[in-house]
Design an enzyme around this catalytic site. Structure first.
Site, short mmCIF file in Angstrom:
data_model
loop_
_atom_site.label_atom_id
_atom_site.label_comp_id
_atom_site.label_asym_id
_atom_site.label_seq_id
_atom_site.Cartn_x
_atom_site.Cartn_y
_atom_site.Cartn_z
N LYS A 1 8.17 -1.13 9.22
CA LYS A 1 7.70 -1.28 7.83
C LYS A 1 8.93 -1.34 6.94
O LYS A 1 9.97 -0.78 7.28
CB LYS A 1 6.84 -0.08 7.43
CG LYS A 1 5.92 -0.36 6.26
CD LYS A 1 4.65 -1.03 6.73
CE LYS A 1 3.74 -1.42 5.60
NZ LYS A 1 2.42 -1.84 6.09
N ASP B 1 2.38 -6.50 2.19
CA ASP B 1 1.66 -5.23 2.03
C ASP B 1 1.44 -5.09 0.53
O ASP B 1 1.52 -6.09 -0.20
CB ASP B 1 2.50 -4.05 2.60
CG ASP B 1 1.69 -2.76 2.69
OD1 ASP B 1 0.80 -2.66 3.55
OD2 ASP B 1 1.93 -1.84 1.88
#
Ligand code: NDP
Ligand code: 2IT
Length: 486
Positions: free
Chosen positions: A160, A200
């Site tokens: 991430k 995201d």
């Protein structure tokens, strides 16, 4: 010799012998309670080592607390310090992101990529652009991603990244300048077989496209290094819809397993971004009615059924480079029977409903919201966002008969179709919408059964948190064991 000089000499020679992390781990004795299980000990060590990384500790605890039955069945994991290894990212990259705003002023943000685990495939996971981004937040998201990606059955590791940059209120040129600077550094760390970022919160098609352009320019290489790309340059059909659709397929498979369906169900949704919009569309296609949605300015109630196309329109306006004054409040301009409530979007949890889908972000469904949902007859909670339900709210829901679908399974549809985008790019092919959506649906429905069966196998039928954590963990653990100490 005066005492303070002696102390200084000791400190200096100590610092020369040990690096800073070694030093702090030596100063902090490992936590070993008398009756602690393996997972409890590792949690205690993490809490002592990273007290400021609140979201990461929350996510790690939530996973580790459910793994003990699997750890008991595999004593070799403790012998090989598997948990101690799995909770540490393989690599954390942090970098400066300088860019020039429309006034000609130099701005500086902090960029990150957490490459958490590559045991079962290249690091894979989104990028978050939001002022709240910290290493601890990205470690939480990266940690969840390891197990989520494992559950998809596709070969993807966990990662991430992101930055404390706020795309809100920025012109398209400013967003482009930021994305180009961000990718100028990130491009040396990623690649189609190394690490494949995507979107995201705060990162959608516009940002992915700017970053892809910059990667290609610097590396002189056209490759599937990012997913969620535009359809004219290697993006997959149905990636935009994938997380929301996948969430609804997963919940629908649960309903099917108890002889029920979405037909006639009242549903409330928190959020109105990428995940929320397509969850709302799919619920309507399956015969349910979504009666509420929210954004950071408030929430809207539409008992006739939220129109996802109005949400799409507002979403696109928010990302047009001219977003001043744009909010979900505009929904009522197009649907006059709907009611707008200024303030906290958590008002959606007060409405009587059958199913609740939190699709905004972490820790946005609190204990009092869970109590209101249960009191008003809600029977299913499906997490579209990552960790939207606080731990006490999760416990309350599960103890009060609500079927609770954790995000790391229920929202895996997005990364799943990202994996399908990687396959299409590698084969230089494009599949039709129906092909991609069909694979998404069958893999999400299959994932529900994997989670359900695993919970049953470990003696906790109906505990989908445990089923998802154990099933996701075991595949990664087996791969790590096979690959030796690394
Ligand atoms: P978007 O940025 O598209 O949408 C986020 C939505 O949540 C917006 O409606 C936003 O309102 C709202 N929101 C943001 N912050 C808050 C807050 N503090 N309180 C209440 N509402 C808030 O993001 P996504 O839809 O892509 O992501 C949503 C969640 O789903 C995140 O947790 C993400 O990690 C997760 N997720 C996303 C996937 C994807 O493919 N996109 C895949 C799997 C999980 P506003 O517009 O006013 O900012
Ligand atoms: O949280 C997530 O799963 C995502 N943001 C999607 C990641 C991806 O690589 O598609």
């Amino acid at each position: 010799m005066p005492l303070h000089i002696l102390v200084m000499i000791c400190e200096l020679s100590f610092a020369n012998v040990f690096s800073l992390p070694e030093l702090s781990s030596r100063l902090m004795p490992p936590v070993r309670g008398e009756n602690m299980t393996y997972s409890e000990r590792v949690i205690a060590e993490l809490e002592a080592r990273y007290p400021e990384q609140l979201e990461f500790i929350q996510a790690a605890k939530e996973v580790l607390e459910t793994l003990q039955p699997a750890l008991d069945a595999h004593p070799e994991y403790e012998e090989n310090a598997l948990l101690e290894r799995i909770v540490e990212p393989e690599r954390v990259i942090m970098f400066r992101v300088p860019w020039v705003d429309d006034e000609g002023k130099v701005q500086v943000n902090r960029g990150y990529r957490v490459e958490f685990n590559s045991a079962i495939g290249p690091y894979k996971g989104g990028l978050r652009f939001n002022p709240t981004v910290t290493v601890g937040m990205l470690k939480f998201l990266g940690f969840e991603q390891i197990f989520k990606n494992s559950l998809t059955t596709l070969p993807m590791g966990g990662g991430k990244g992101g930055a404390d940059f706020d795309p809100k209120g920025k012109s398209n040129r400013e967003v482009m300048a930021f994305c180009q600077s961000f990718m100028t550094e990130l491009c040396r760390h990623i690649g189609p077989n190394t690490d494949v970022p995507a979107g995201d919160l705060g990162v959608g098609g516009r940002e992915v496209a700017y970053m892809f352009g910059q990667y290609k320019r610097i590396r002189n290489e056209w490759t599937g290094v990012l997913t969620g790309k535009g359809l004219t340059f290697g993006g997959s059909l149905a990636r935009t819809e994938a997380t929301g659709y996948g969430l609804v397929y997963f919940v629908d498979e649960y309903l099917k397993s108890i002889g029920d369906s979405f037909e006639g169900k009242k549903v409330v949704v928190h959020g109105s971004g990428n995940v929320a919009i397509y969850a709302i569309q799919k619920v309507a296609q399956l015969g349910g009615t979504v009666i509420a949605a929210s954004d950071t300015k408030g929430w809207v109630e539409d008992q006739e059924g939220i129109d996802y196309q109005v949400l799409e329109h507002i979403y696109n306006k928010k990302r047009s480079g001219h977003d001043q004054g744009v909010s979900l409040a505009m929904y009522v301009d197009e649907r006059p029977n709907a009611i707008w409530h200024d303030g906290d979007g958590r008002g959606v949890w007060q409405l009587p409903c059958d199913i609740a889908l939190p699709c905004a972000r972490e820790n946005t469904l609190h204990l009092e919201d869970a109590q209101a949902l249960v009191a008003n007859g809600c029977k299913v909670v499906g997490e579209g966002a990552n960790m939207p339900t606080t731990p006490d709210a999760t416990t309350y829901l599960m103890e009060n008969g609500v079927a609770f679908m954790p995000g790391k399974a229920a929202n895996a549809g997005g990364v799943l179709v990202s994996g399908l985008e990687m396959s299409q790019n590698a084969e230089h092919l494009s599949w039709t919408f129906e092909e991609v959506d069909g694979k998404l649906e069958s893999l999400m429905r299959g994932m529900f059964h994997n989670v359900d069966d695993t919970a049953r196998e470990y003696g906790h039928e109906g505990n989908f948190v445990m089923g998802a954590n154990i099933a996701g963990f075991l595949k990664v653990a087996e791969a790590m064991m096979a690959q030796g100490v690394c």
